[in-house]
Design a protein around this motif. Structure first.
Motif, mmCIF file in Angstrom:
data_model
loop_
_atom_site.group_PDB
_atom_site.id
_atom_site.type_symbol
_atom_site.label_atom_id
_atom_site.label_comp_id
_atom_site.label_asym_id
_atom_site.label_seq_id
_atom_site.Cartn_x
_atom_site.Cartn_y
_atom_site.Cartn_z
ATOM 1 N N ALA A 77 8.997 -17.980 27.147
ATOM 2 C CA ALA A 77 9.238 -18.243 28.568
ATOM 3 C C ALA A 77 8.302 -17.428 29.447
ATOM 4 O O ALA A 77 7.775 -17.919 30.451
ATOM 5 C CB ALA A 77 10.693 -17.956 28.917
ATOM 6 N N CYS A 82 7.585 -18.709 33.313
ATOM 7 C CA CYS A 82 8.931 -18.870 33.864
ATOM 8 C C CYS A 82 9.374 -17.631 34.643
ATOM 9 O O CYS A 82 8.951 -16.512 34.350
ATOM 10 C CB CYS A 82 9.938 -19.104 32.738
ATOM 11 N N TYR A 86 15.189 -19.026 35.539
ATOM 12 C CA TYR A 86 15.109 -20.291 34.808
ATOM 13 C C TYR A 86 15.739 -20.194 33.418
ATOM 14 O O TYR A 86 15.968 -21.212 32.762
ATOM 15 C CB TYR A 86 13.650 -20.721 34.607
ATOM 16 N N LEU A 90 16.678 -22.889 29.990
ATOM 17 C CA LEU A 90 15.993 -22.880 28.692
ATOM 18 C C LEU A 90 16.967 -22.687 27.538
ATOM 19 O O LEU A 90 16.871 -23.358 26.513
ATOM 20 C CB LEU A 90 14.951 -21.768 28.669
ATOM 21 N N ALA A 143 9.147 -24.455 38.515
ATOM 22 C CA ALA A 143 10.301 -24.562 37.615
ATOM 23 C C ALA A 143 10.127 -25.711 36.633
ATOM 24 O O ALA A 143 10.292 -25.543 35.418
ATOM 25 C CB ALA A 143 11.585 -24.729 38.429
ATOM 26 N N THR A 146 7.015 -24.895 34.155
ATOM 27 C CA THR A 146 7.110 -23.781 33.208
ATOM 28 C C THR A 146 8.299 -23.903 32.267
ATOM 29 O O THR A 146 8.217 -23.459 31.120
ATOM 30 C CB THR A 146 7.152 -22.434 33.950
ATOM 31 N N ILE A 147 9.402 -24.491 32.722
ATOM 32 C CA ILE A 147 10.524 -24.709 31.797
ATOM 33 C C ILE A 147 10.109 -25.673 30.696
ATOM 34 O O ILE A 147 10.317 -25.425 29.498
ATOM 35 C CB ILE A 147 11.770 -25.229 32.546
#
Length: 329
Positions: A77, A82, A86, A90, A143, A146-147
């Motif tokens: 992450a 992230c 977040y 995940l 968000a 990157t997630i």
């Protein structure tokens, strides 16, 4: 800061350029630059885990027997960019992917080249700033980007499913970089996806799908029946009698369904009834039942556009979507 015992191997580099070059040579990235996963950053990420220990196991890849721990996810992450907020999304996503019915190993190594599509619902969407509007499947939102990217890095680095090694996708598609979105619940006249799939109204949840390349659909019509007829060819893209397929409707299209007072069930039933073709002198349907149609409302407000996203293995018993609640307290 809460004290966590980290067990991952430490590697020292002279500078970030050396780190990135080393990570690329080891196959630890998706080809793009990564955020260095320093101990300080990993510990900060773990604060969002809502877990007691970084060694908590979220699931085990069934074929190679590789355990996916909270610490593993935190490292990837950080690399993906992230924010700690977040992390609950995940965690729930990885738990869903590890359920047997999702068939994680097959989904990630198949030559068919599916990607994990993560759909987020509930109050967590606004809390972390997920995009459900303009260019929802495109770039520009931290968000979403990157997630989805962190999920792919976990698949590569923890499961070992790297392109050319375990990942044998013949062609693949860009969703294998990052594929995470939110449903536009504030636009939809219908119950959101996670409630349809059994979660409580007002809760937050993720649903993971083994998605193949999306197929765009356009309609400038205003009659719901004519709009949905535009989806017929795309519905057959992955074959016949599919047990699960995603139909994406944008807000402009949804406006016409609101005016016509159509329910989600009417949409599902219409597509089941009308998506038929002659096949070996018999009529065959694109989907096996009305329930096989997963309707998602998302996207920008301008443009009569939609999308069909077929699923790996036609959404059959080989791999099914999985929904998990997100722990936010």
């Amino acid at each position: 800061m809460k004290s966590f015992v980290l067990t991952s191997r430490r590697i020292l580099f002279e500078d970030e350029d050396q780190l990135f070059d080393s990570f690329v040579s080891q196959g630890w990235t998706d080809g793009l630059p990564v955020v260095p996963p320093t101990e300080e950053r990993v510990r900060a990420m773990l604060l969002g885990a809502r877990r007691n220990s970084p060694s908590d196991i979220l699931g085990v890849e069934p074929v190679k027997g590789r355990a996916i721990t909270v610490e593993h996810v935190a490292i990837n992450a950080v690399m993906a960019g992230c924010l700690p907020g977040y992390f609950p999304v995940l965690i729930a996503s990885l738990e869903a992917m590890c359920e047997p019915e999702f068939n994680l190993h097959a989904v990630t190594v198949s030559t068919m080249g599916s990607a994990v599509l993560t759909v987020v619902n509930g109050p967590i969407v606004e809390r972390v700033g997920l995009n459900s509007g303009v260019s929802v499947f495109g770039p520009g939102n931290r968000a979403n980007a990157t997630i989805g990217r962190a999920i792919r890095l976990v698949i590569m680095n923890v499961m070992g499913a790297r392109p050319g090694e375990l990942d044998k996708a013949t062609i693949g598609h860009p969703g294998k970089f990052s594929w995470c979105m939110a449903e536009a619940e504030q636009i939809s006249p219908w119950e959101p996806l996670h409630v349809e799939l059994g979660e409580l109204e007002g809760s937050s949840a993720v649903t993971v799908f083994p998605g193949l390349s999306p197929i765009p659909v356009a309609s400038s019509e205003s009659e719901p029946e004519i709009i949905l007829s535009a989806f017929i060819d795309a519905m057959f893209a992955a074959g016949i009698e599919q047990d699960e397929v995603i139909v994406v409707l944008s807000p402009e299209l949804i406006g016409h369904f609101k005016i016509g007072s159509w329910s989600k069930r009417q949409v599902q039933q219409f597509l089941y009834d009308e998506c038929q073709r002659g096949h070996w002198n018999e009529k065959t349907r694109a989907v096996s039942s009305p329930d096989a149609v997963r309707v998602l409302v998302t996207g920008g407000s301008a443009g009569g556009f939609g999308m069909v996203i077929p699923l790996w293995g036609r959404g059959s018993s080989n791999s099914k979507s999985v929904t998990k609640s997100i722990r936010v307290d």
